[in-house]
Scaffold this motif. Structure first.
Motif, PDB file in Angstrom:
ATOM      1  N   LEU A  19     -34.761   0.662  27.465  1.00 33.13           N
ATOM      2  CA  LEU A  19     -34.914   1.496  26.621  1.00 33.13           C
ATOM      3  C   LEU A  19     -33.744   2.395  25.176  1.00 33.13           C
ATOM      4  N   GLN A  20     -33.001   1.644  25.184  1.00 32.02           N
ATOM      5  CA  GLN A  20     -32.493   1.875  24.034  1.00 32.02           C
ATOM      6  C   GLN A  20     -32.488   1.094  22.573  1.00 32.02           C
ATOM      7  N   ALA A  26     -36.751  18.255  30.713  1.00 32.02           N
ATOM      8  CA  ALA A  26     -35.841  17.846  30.137  1.00 32.02           C
ATOM      9  C   ALA A  26     -34.131  17.964  30.861  1.00 32.02           C
ATOM     10  N   ASP A  27     -34.249  16.207  31.573  1.00 34.83           N
ATOM     11  CA  ASP A  27     -32.873  16.611  32.565  1.00 34.83           C
ATOM     12  C   ASP A  27     -32.381  14.586  32.665  1.00 34.83           C
ATOM     13  N   GLY A  28     -32.795  14.767  31.366  1.00 31.56           N
ATOM     14  CA  GLY A  28     -31.846  12.775  30.812  1.00 31.56           C
ATOM     15  C   GLY A  28     -31.944  11.652  31.509  1.00 31.56           C
ATOM     16  N   VAL A  29     -32.767  12.156  32.957  1.00 30.17           N
ATOM     17  CA  VAL A  29     -33.177  11.223  34.152  1.00 30.17           C
ATOM     18  C   VAL A  29     -34.880  10.582  32.938  1.00 30.17           C
ATOM     19  N   VAL A  30     -34.369   8.435  33.633  1.00 28.70           N
ATOM     20  CA  VAL A  30     -35.768   8.549  32.796  1.00 28.70           C
ATOM     21  C   VAL A  30     -36.389   7.861  34.624  1.00 28.70           C
ATOM     22  N   GLY A  31     -37.277   8.530  34.781  1.00 26.92           N
ATOM     23  CA  GLY A  31     -38.310   8.235  35.979  1.00 26.92           C
ATOM     24  C   GLY A  31     -39.752   7.877  35.506  1.00 26.92           C
ATOM     25  N   ARG A  32     -40.143   8.229  35.851  1.00 24.41           N
ATOM     26  CA  ARG A  32     -41.378   7.038  36.088  1.00 24.41           C
ATOM     27  C   ARG A  32     -42.170   7.608  34.587  1.00 24.41           C
ATOM     28  N   GLN A  33     -42.309   9.275  34.878  1.00 29.53           N
ATOM     29  CA  GLN A  33     -42.882   9.360  33.590  1.00 29.53           C
ATOM     30  C   GLN A  33     -41.898   9.569  31.980  1.00 29.53           C
ATOM     31  N   THR A  34     -40.817   9.465  32.588  1.00 20.97           N
ATOM     32  CA  THR A  34     -40.440   9.118  31.054  1.00 20.97           C
ATOM     33  C   THR A  34     -40.210   8.101  30.721  1.00 20.97           C
ATOM     34  N   TRP A  35     -40.115   7.032  31.422  1.00 19.95           N
ATOM     35  CA  TRP A  35     -40.286   5.272  31.151  1.00 19.95           C
ATOM     36  C   TRP A  35     -41.293   5.345  30.574  1.00 19.95           C
TER      37      TRP A  35
END
Length: 870
Positions: free
Chosen positions: A335-336, A377-386
């Motif tokens: 991710l980084q 915008a919660d700062g958590v990388v779940g499926r959608q954000t990933w």
């Protein structure tokens, strides 16, 4: 209390590869105009828009437009202006307008920049749904496994129609279909059920290779007679994007099977079908049923939802566990690295330390990313954000013009001229970089071609990409770039760059002395054909090399046809060359007349080439306007031609006498020329709402168009008065408007305001698509016409045969489609021979006699004419 929806504007470079700052956006709606400028994130402040009550979009029986309409213009120096009309705003919902800002290059300045026009929503117009499910006995060609494609290629018309193909990301395609098919105000479980169907139907087409197996170069059409509704370039609703991002890698299947289920669906109101009913999903969701329960209600208890990790182009699949502050490991490292690459094009995200540790700085970066792309915008990388991070990462790497890691060009890229060196595994240098660059560009539009690293080294990956390209374009598949492969690569690259890959379309770049290739060869061929009629033109050799002789021939052609004689083939010269060639090929011209030159009065009994030219323009217009019946191009001015002339004169507001004088001729040629210059696709030209209500005394083209809409409604509804077909809004028009408003349940003001305009247009266009032609003969039916149909036949009976043939092709993987044009050609005859052979009829000759007519009819299971019309 006012009901409001939200218009959210974000301007991007191609495929969201970078935001575009400093774009001036003008938004116009009912009674307001707003201006804003995008910031460093490409965004402008959200715009609230007053909209009809939400309840209207939840009522199946409502006939009032349930959304507001606005238009948008996005402009910035150095970029092509983007105009979007018909943007739909629903109360309580966010509409995403994401204009794609393309550089305004010298080569592209003469490419038409038409506005994007979003038609009335399918649920309001009654034009949505899907095509019927293929026959169960069909055994199509299939892929080795179910894949979620990176891109999908959509044909913007019926399968055999001469229409444009567009390649878009799969997720953008699904969000577009969902926004085009159902209302965003519906309950979430109803929306999810519908989007599951849309995904599964599209994946079924890809898995079975339905269209490629029939010889086509696309995956799916946007025709609801065959597939599902897609409106290229439309705005989408935020809720559709959010749900699509969550479930884009799911599909439906029957328990015990592998293939994605072909999830046929319809609105359940204007159209019925054996599958899911769109309006019915609202009732079921309101009764507490989940998306899966709704799907099982319509498709049976054996239906299941499957999620796959087999996603093309995604560097690494989601592990199944959300990542948050405090997480560590290789997934965080991935991710980084991806976020840092994205930050090159989205610098406001900032740079991260690539250490595999999810700290507070990374959480802030994730929140900024989520906000930019309309995620929670919660700062958590779940499926959608990933998967959204992966999607944007791939976009910026692929479309950043050789600026991403390992993709910086070190040499001077050529202008497309082959240097005579054959390239194969082990080669290196700038020529290899050029090939890799072209391949990478093509890969963004064709998932069959893999992306490669642009490093100037011809390795195994480059050879594999070359083989994929050669296989795609019918070349010798050897992984070696010789002159043929080089030239084909360059031609296809130019075609993509101009976003214009249709046959005989202007290549996007002017051709001048020194140019070479297929497009030059085409120009030379057209010049050679033109000289067969216009003998004063110069002879030219068709060798693909634009030398002094070709330049001289172009200048002579330009002078003869009144163009600027500069010897350069720009868009205007290209189109005139193609027009002349096309008219000669159709035997429309004599040596004494140029295209469109008035030949003198034509009337019933006239014959010859001028009549053929007239009939050709009438035939072209018949595809544009349903009130004009198609005619045969036979050079004989008979009753059918006179009927079509009268219909055109009525349509154009001319004296209706069936005689073609100079005024009728010039009007007809002018309109037909506009259609031909707009491309190979002939569609009904619709005009947008003028922005202010039409009242008694209004005049102009929009009034003529509105009167035409009312006339069509009046033909089918006796309660509606027919106005005169004129460009003035008279008292008769006001009376007709009041009668239409009464029919549509609107306030009877006699004024064509935005609501009236939209409702009248939606009903009129629906009638044009579904009802018989009021100016033609008796609509086609299923009764044998009493005469044989063979090659050269034309008319409504031929249209019925074509619909039956295409219904067979829709249900069977072994059958091909034919052009739906009321003209019986070689492909129609071949399809009829297949029918005759299957039915055991003799002789197998491709001619439709009574027995063949009934065999076609018997093989079509739908008693309503075989095909749901659009």
């Amino acid at each position: 209390m006012k009901n409001t929806g939200t218009l959210r504007i974000q301007t991007f470079a191609a495929r969201q590869s970078a935001p575009v700052e400093g774009v001036t956006v003008a938004v116009q709606g009912d009674g307001f105009t707003l201006h804003c400028i995008t910031d460093a994130t490409g965004s402008a402040a959200d715009i609230p828009v007053e909209a009809p009550a939400c309840a209207l979009s939840l009522d199946e029986d409502n006939t009032t437009r349930p959304y507001a309409i606005v238009s948008l213009t996005a402009a910035k120096p150095g970029y092509r202006t983007v105009r979007i009309e018909g943007i739909q705003i629903f109360a309580g919902q966010v509409t995403l307008a994401q204009p794609q800002m393309l550089p305004d290059t010298e080569e592209g300045r003469d490419i038409p920049n038409a506005p994007i026009v979003i038609p009335p929503h399918a649920l309001f117009a009654g034009s949505g749904g899907s095509g019927p499910q293929p026959a169960l006995h069909c055994t199509p060609r299939v892929l080795d496994q179910v894949i979620i494609p990176k891109n999908i290629t959509v044909h913007l018309g019926k399968p055999a129609a001469s229409a444009r193909n567009v390649t878009v990301s799969f997720r953008d395609y699904i969000a577009n279909v969902a926004s085009s098919e159902v209302y965003p105000t519906w309950p979430e479980q109803a929306l999810r059920a519908n989007i599951h169907c849309q995904i599964s139907l599209a994946l079924n087409r890809i898995y079975t290779e339905w269209y490629p197996s029939k010889g086509y170069t696309f995956n799916i059409t946007n025709s609801t007679s065959y597939d599902q509704y897609y409106v290229h370039g439309r705005t989408v609703f935020e809720v559709m994007v959010r749900i699509t991002d969550d479930i884009f890698n799911t599909y439906l299947r029957k328990r015990g099977t592998v293939n994605p289920y072909y999830s046929e669906y319809c609105d359940g109101k204007s159209v019925t079908c054996p599958g899911l009913k769109q309006w019915g999903t609202v009732t079921l969701a309101n009764n507490g049923r989940s998306a899966l329960q709704i799907l099982r209600y319509y498709y049976g208890s054996s239906i299941e939802i499957v999620r796959t990790k087999n996603i093309r182009s995604i560097p690494q699949s989601y592990s199944g566990t959300p990542l948050r502050q405090g997480s560590r490991g290789t997934a965080v490292f991935t991710l980084q690295r991806q976020l840092n690459r994205i930050a090159k094009d989205y610098p406001f995200l900032g740079k991260l330390t690539v250490d595999g540790v999810f700290g507070s700085r990374m959480a802030a970066t994730v929140r900024a990313f989520q906000k930019q792309f309309n995620l929670t915008a919660d700062g958590v990388v779940g499926r959608q954000t990933w998967y959204k991070i992966s999607y944007i990462y791939v976009s910026v790497k692929d479309l950043a013009e050789l600026t991403s890691e390992g993709e910086t060009s070190t040499g001077t890229l050529s202008n497309g001229t082959w240097n005579g060196t054959v390239l194969s595994t082990g080669a290196s240098g700038s020529a290899v970089e050029q090939v890799q660059f072209w391949l990478n560009t093509l890969a963004q539009y064709d998932s069959a071609i893999p992306s490669v690293k642009v490093d100037g080294v011809f390795g195994t990956a480059t050879a594999n990409a070359v083989r994929a390209f050669q296989r795609k374009y019918g070349l010798t598949v050897d992984g070696i770039v010789g002159q043929t492969t080089w030239k084909e690569l360059y031609d296809e690259f130019l075609s993509i760059q101009s976003d214009n890959g249709t046959p005989n379309a202007y290549p996007g770049t002017p051709l001048r002395e020194g140019a070479s290739g297929q497009n030059v060869r085409l120009v030379q061929f057209w010049l050679k054909i033109a000289r067969t009629v216009y003998t004063s033109l110069e002879s030219v050799t068709v060798d693909g090399k634009f030398g002094a002789g070709t330049a001289a021939a172009v200048r002579r052609f330009q002078r003869y046809f009144g163009l600027t004689a500069d010897g350069v083939v720009g868009r205007t010269t290209w189109q005139k060359l193609y027009e002349v060639y096309n008219d000669i090929a159709n035997r429309l011209l004599s040596s004494s007349l140029r295209p469109g030159e008035y030949p003198g009065v034509l009337r019933s009994g006239s014959t010859g080439t001028p009549v053929r030219e007239l009939q050709f323009y009438l035939y072209l217009m018949s595809a544009y306007e349903s009130s004009i019946p198609p005619v045969s191009i036979d050079g004989k001015f008979g009753a059918d031609t006179e009927r079509a002339v009268r219909a055109y004169q009525r349509f154009a507001g001319l004296t209706v006498d069936g005689v073609v004088g100079r005024t009728t001729w010039n009007s007809l040629y002018g309109r037909a020329s506009q259609l031909r210059s707009s491309g190979p696709v002939v569609t009904l030209k619709r005009l947008p709402y003028p922005g202010t209500p039409l009242t008694v005394g209004s005049s102009g083209e929009t009034v003529l168009y509105y009167n035409l809409l009312l006339q069509r409604i009046a033909y089918y509804f006796s309660s509606v008065e027919a106005p005169p077909l004129a460009d003035r809004y008279t008292e008769e028009t006001a009376t007709a408007t009041r009668s239409a408003q009464q029919l549509l349940g609107l306030e009877q003001t006699g004024i064509a305001d935005a609501d009236t305009w939209t409702a009248v247009e939606a009903l009129s266009l629906q009638l044009a698509a579904h009802a018989p032609n009021p100016d033609g003969d008796t609509p086609p039916g299923t009764t044998y016409p009493g005469r044989a149909i063979a090659e050269g036949s034309a008319g409504q009976e031929v249209g019925q045969v074509e619909r039956w043939i295409n219904r067979r092709a829709q249900l069977s993987c072994g059958e091909g489609y034919v052009a739906d044009n009321n003209r019986f050609g070689a492909s129609d005859a071949a399809a009829v021979r297949a029918v005759q052979q299957q039915a055991g009829l003799q002789p197998v000759n491709g001619i439709v006699y009574r027995e063949t007519w009934h065999a076609l009819q018997a093989q079509c299971t739908d008693p309503c004419g075989c095909e749901k019309e659009e």
